[in-house]
Design an enzyme around this catalytic site. Structure first.
Site, PDB file in Angstrom:
ATOM      1  N   ARG A  60     -42.370  27.540 -47.011  1.00  0.00           N
ATOM      2  CA  ARG A  60     -41.999  26.304 -47.704  1.00  0.00           C
ATOM      3  C   ARG A  60     -42.545  25.087 -46.956  1.00  0.00           C
ATOM      4  O   ARG A  60     -42.779  24.049 -47.537  1.00  0.00           O
ATOM      5  CB  ARG A  60     -40.479  26.221 -47.902  1.00  0.00           C
ATOM      6  CG  ARG A  60     -40.049  24.959 -48.628  1.00  0.00           C
ATOM      7  CD  ARG A  60     -38.720  25.085 -49.381  1.00  0.00           C
ATOM      8  NE  ARG A  60     -37.737  25.895 -48.719  1.00  0.00           N
ATOM      9  CZ  ARG A  60     -37.039  25.523 -47.621  1.00  0.00           C
ATOM     10  NH1 ARG A  60     -37.217  24.337 -47.084  1.00  0.00           N
ATOM     11  NH2 ARG A  60     -36.162  26.352 -47.102  1.00  0.00           N
ATOM     12  N   TYR A 113     -49.111  10.239 -68.429  1.00  0.00           N
ATOM     13  CA  TYR A 113     -48.653  11.579 -68.762  1.00  0.00           C
ATOM     14  C   TYR A 113     -47.182  11.492 -69.205  1.00  0.00           C
ATOM     15  O   TYR A 113     -46.357  10.887 -68.520  1.00  0.00           O
ATOM     16  CB  TYR A 113     -48.805  12.468 -67.531  1.00  0.00           C
ATOM     17  CG  TYR A 113     -48.544  13.911 -67.801  1.00  0.00           C
ATOM     18  CD1 TYR A 113     -49.455  14.681 -68.526  1.00  0.00           C
ATOM     19  CD2 TYR A 113     -47.387  14.519 -67.345  1.00  0.00           C
ATOM     20  CE1 TYR A 113     -49.200  16.015 -68.778  1.00  0.00           C
ATOM     21  CE2 TYR A 113     -47.131  15.851 -67.593  1.00  0.00           C
ATOM     22  CZ  TYR A 113     -48.056  16.598 -68.312  1.00  0.00           C
ATOM     23  OH  TYR A 113     -47.803  17.910 -68.559  1.00  0.00           O
ATOM     24  N   ASP A 185     -53.090   8.532 -60.279  1.00  0.00           N
ATOM     25  CA  ASP A 185     -53.217   9.887 -60.815  1.00  0.00           C
ATOM     26  C   ASP A 185     -54.650  10.027 -61.321  1.00  0.00           C
ATOM     27  O   ASP A 185     -55.046   9.418 -62.312  1.00  0.00           O
ATOM     28  CB  ASP A 185     -52.198  10.090 -61.950  1.00  0.00           C
ATOM     29  CG  ASP A 185     -52.195  11.510 -62.494  1.00  0.00           C
ATOM     30  OD1 ASP A 185     -53.252  12.170 -62.447  1.00  0.00           O
ATOM     31  OD2 ASP A 185     -51.142  11.955 -62.990  1.00  0.00           O
ATOM     32  N   LYS A 210     -55.452  21.384 -64.053  1.00  0.00           N
ATOM     33  CA  LYS A 210     -56.425  20.943 -65.046  1.00  0.00           C
ATOM     34  C   LYS A 210     -57.855  21.267 -64.571  1.00  0.00           C
ATOM     35  O   LYS A 210     -58.185  22.417 -64.388  1.00  0.00           O
ATOM     36  CB  LYS A 210     -56.206  19.464 -65.345  1.00  0.00           C
ATOM     37  CG  LYS A 210     -54.727  19.093 -65.598  1.00  0.00           C
ATOM     38  CD  LYS A 210     -54.159  19.767 -66.830  1.00  0.00           C
ATOM     39  CE  LYS A 210     -52.654  19.587 -66.986  1.00  0.00           C
ATOM     40  NZ  LYS A 210     -52.152  18.225 -66.946  1.00  0.00           N
TER      41      LYS A 210
HETATM   42  C1  LIG Z   1     -50.965  17.716 -66.566  1.00  0.00           C
HETATM   43  C2  LIG Z   1     -50.834  16.413 -65.941  1.00  0.00           C
HETATM   44  C3  LIG Z   1     -49.773  16.129 -65.086  1.00  0.00           C
HETATM   45  C4  LIG Z   1     -48.682  17.134 -64.782  1.00  0.00           C
HETATM   46  O1  LIG Z   1     -49.206  18.239 -64.123  1.00  0.00           O
HETATM   47  P1  LIG Z   1     -48.555  19.728 -64.206  1.00  0.00           P
HETATM   48  O2  LIG Z   1     -49.408  20.505 -63.278  1.00  0.00           O
HETATM   49  O3  LIG Z   1     -48.617  20.158 -65.636  1.00  0.00           O
HETATM   50  O4  LIG Z   1     -47.148  19.580 -63.737  1.00  0.00           O
HETATM   51  C5  LIG Z   1     -49.721  14.871 -64.504  1.00  0.00           C
HETATM   52  N1  LIG Z   1     -50.659  13.948 -64.763  1.00  0.00           N
HETATM   53  C6  LIG Z   1     -51.683  14.190 -65.593  1.00  0.00           C
HETATM   54  C7  LIG Z   1     -52.691  13.119 -65.849  1.00  0.00           C
HETATM   55  C8  LIG Z   1     -51.803  15.421 -66.217  1.00  0.00           C
HETATM   56  O5  LIG Z   1     -52.818  15.644 -67.064  1.00  0.00           O
END
Ligand SMILES: *Cc1c(COP(=O)(O)O)cnc(C)c1O
Length: 399
Positions: A60, A113, A185, A210
């Site tokens: 962890r 998001y 992000d 992604k």
């Molecule tokens: C998918 C996504 C998230 C969240 O990510 P997860 O891995 O699905 O928890 C956050 N920000 C953006 C821009 C995303 O496309």
């Protein structure tokens, strides 16, 4: 060989620099052990005793496969350090919960998001954090949202699902002038297109689920930034909140990363062709892709992104009916959520539903959202298939 620093395509395969030992495996190992040999007088049972150079102890806190991924991501982002999480949402929740305490103020992009918008509202309701959701493409709007308690500005660029951009360098100045931090992000841009830290961000956040894993087969998240900031985040948001990435997912993401620099130009060039096709189609009203001269912020995109990524959205007049048709007729595109896979995906995000469930902000920002994307966003994640086949699939489905 010259001594210039290695480029992203090389870093994605080789960082961090390691000694070559005879007999060492060339591919990374999946080390799934959850605990590691220790000794009396070494690190104690509490995360409080952890230091930056504590050896692997309990998974962890960190383990070898995840550590390798963290070091590779840090190299790709030009960061001092990086910490991985079990999902992108775990990374963002960890960042928010450690940066903000009761009474603090968060400036958040009013397009982001959906899960992040919902998380921020939950923090506001249950943890006495105040939020201002603003148009982060407008640095003046961000500046005027500040209060004396503003600690963090969180933006997404390009922002899901409309691909509106934020000027990272300008927002960094705005935030730093007032003693706040900027987190970006950069999931859609990827480190191939944009290096937010070099532009002045304090934190860069990724959903590794992604483009970085790239094949739609693992979930993960990461935050990269300064050494001390990331160590503090690891101690609180990883050791105590516990949203760790497992070794197998880390290995899949390391494997996906190896081809990131090779994949992104194909995502981009396929998106360019599909954008042109959609822009010329009678059923399509408007297409948003940062690489298109028709994108309202194309000049900023050219300055800030060295690859325009493979995400585009379009809007149409009879949107609900079209969503029904597309989900039934598409054969190559999969009608589903997520993005950045090798395979092409399409999903419809109805505006009023999103405004009622997630972007529950002001009437002004709701109107701005409607003006941008209309009744709904047809979000397209352009994959690596032959682009003529993709266009043929859209053509037959859009008839
Ligand atoms: C998918 C996504 C998230 C969240 O990510 P997860 O891995 O699905 O928890 C956050 N920000 C953006 C821009 C995303 O496309």
């Amino acid at each position: 060989m010259s001594s210039r620093p290695p480029r992203p395509a090389t870093l994605a395969l080789h960082a961090p620099k390691r000694a070559r030992t005879i007999g060492a495996p060339v591919a990374p190992a999946i080390i799934s052990s959850n605990s590691f040999h220790s000794e009396f007088g070494g690190v104690g049972f509490s995360g409080a005793g952890m230091t930056k150079d504590t050896p692997a102890f309990y998974a962890r806190w960190g383990g070898p496969t995840v550590t390798l991924l963290e070091q590779r991501l840090a190299a790709l982002e030009g960061a001092q350090a990086c910490v991985c999480f079990g999902s992108g949402m775990a990374a963002i929740a960890g960042l928010f919960l450690t940066q903000l305490k009761a009474g603090d103020h968060l400036v958040l992009s009013d397009v982001c998001y959906a899960g992040v918008a919902e998380l921020a509202r939950d923090l506001a309701e249950r943890h006495a954090i105040t939020i201002s959701a603003v148009d982060t493409s407008d640095a003046e709007a961000v500046a005027s949202a500040f209060t004396p308690r503003t600690r963090l500005v969180h933006v997404e660029t390009p922002a899901n699902p409309t691909w509106r951009l934020a000027d990272i360098a300008r927002l960094g100045e705005v935030a730093h002038r007032r003693g706040a931090k900027l987190s970006v992000d950069s999931t859609v841009a990827t480190p191939i297109a944009t290096r937010p830290l070099a532009l002045g961000a304090d934190y860069v956040v990724h959903s590794l689920s992604k483009y970085l894993v790239g094949h739609g087969d693992a979930l993960g998240g990461a935050v990269a930034g300064g050494d001390d900031d990331i160590f503090a985040l690891r101690k609180q948001a990883l050791v105590h909140h516990g949203g760790v990435l497992n070794a197998h997912a880390a290995w899949l993401i390391l494997r996906g990363l190896e081809t990131l620099a090779a994949r992104m130009p194909i995502h981009e060039s396929n998106a360019r062709r599909i954008c042109a096709f959609l822009e010329g189609h009678s059923r399509v009203k408007r297409v948003y892709w940062p690489g298109s001269p028709s994108h309202p912020q194309h000049e900023l995109a050219k300055r800030q992104m060295s690859n325009f990524s493979g995400m585009l959205s379009f809007c149409a007049d009879d949107a609900d009916a079209l969503a029904d048709t597309l989900s039934a007729r598409l054969r190559l595109f999969t009608y589903t959520v997520s993005l950045g896979h090798t395979k092409s995906l399409l999903f419809y995000v109805p505006t009023e539903e999103l405004l009622a469930s997630s972007f529950v902000w002001s009437a002004q920002s709701n109107d701005a959202y409607r003006r941008w994307i209309g009744a709904g966003a047809f979000r397209v994640s352009v994959g690596l298939e032959d682009v003529e086949d993709l266009i043929a699939d859209l053509e037959q489905a859009l008839q």
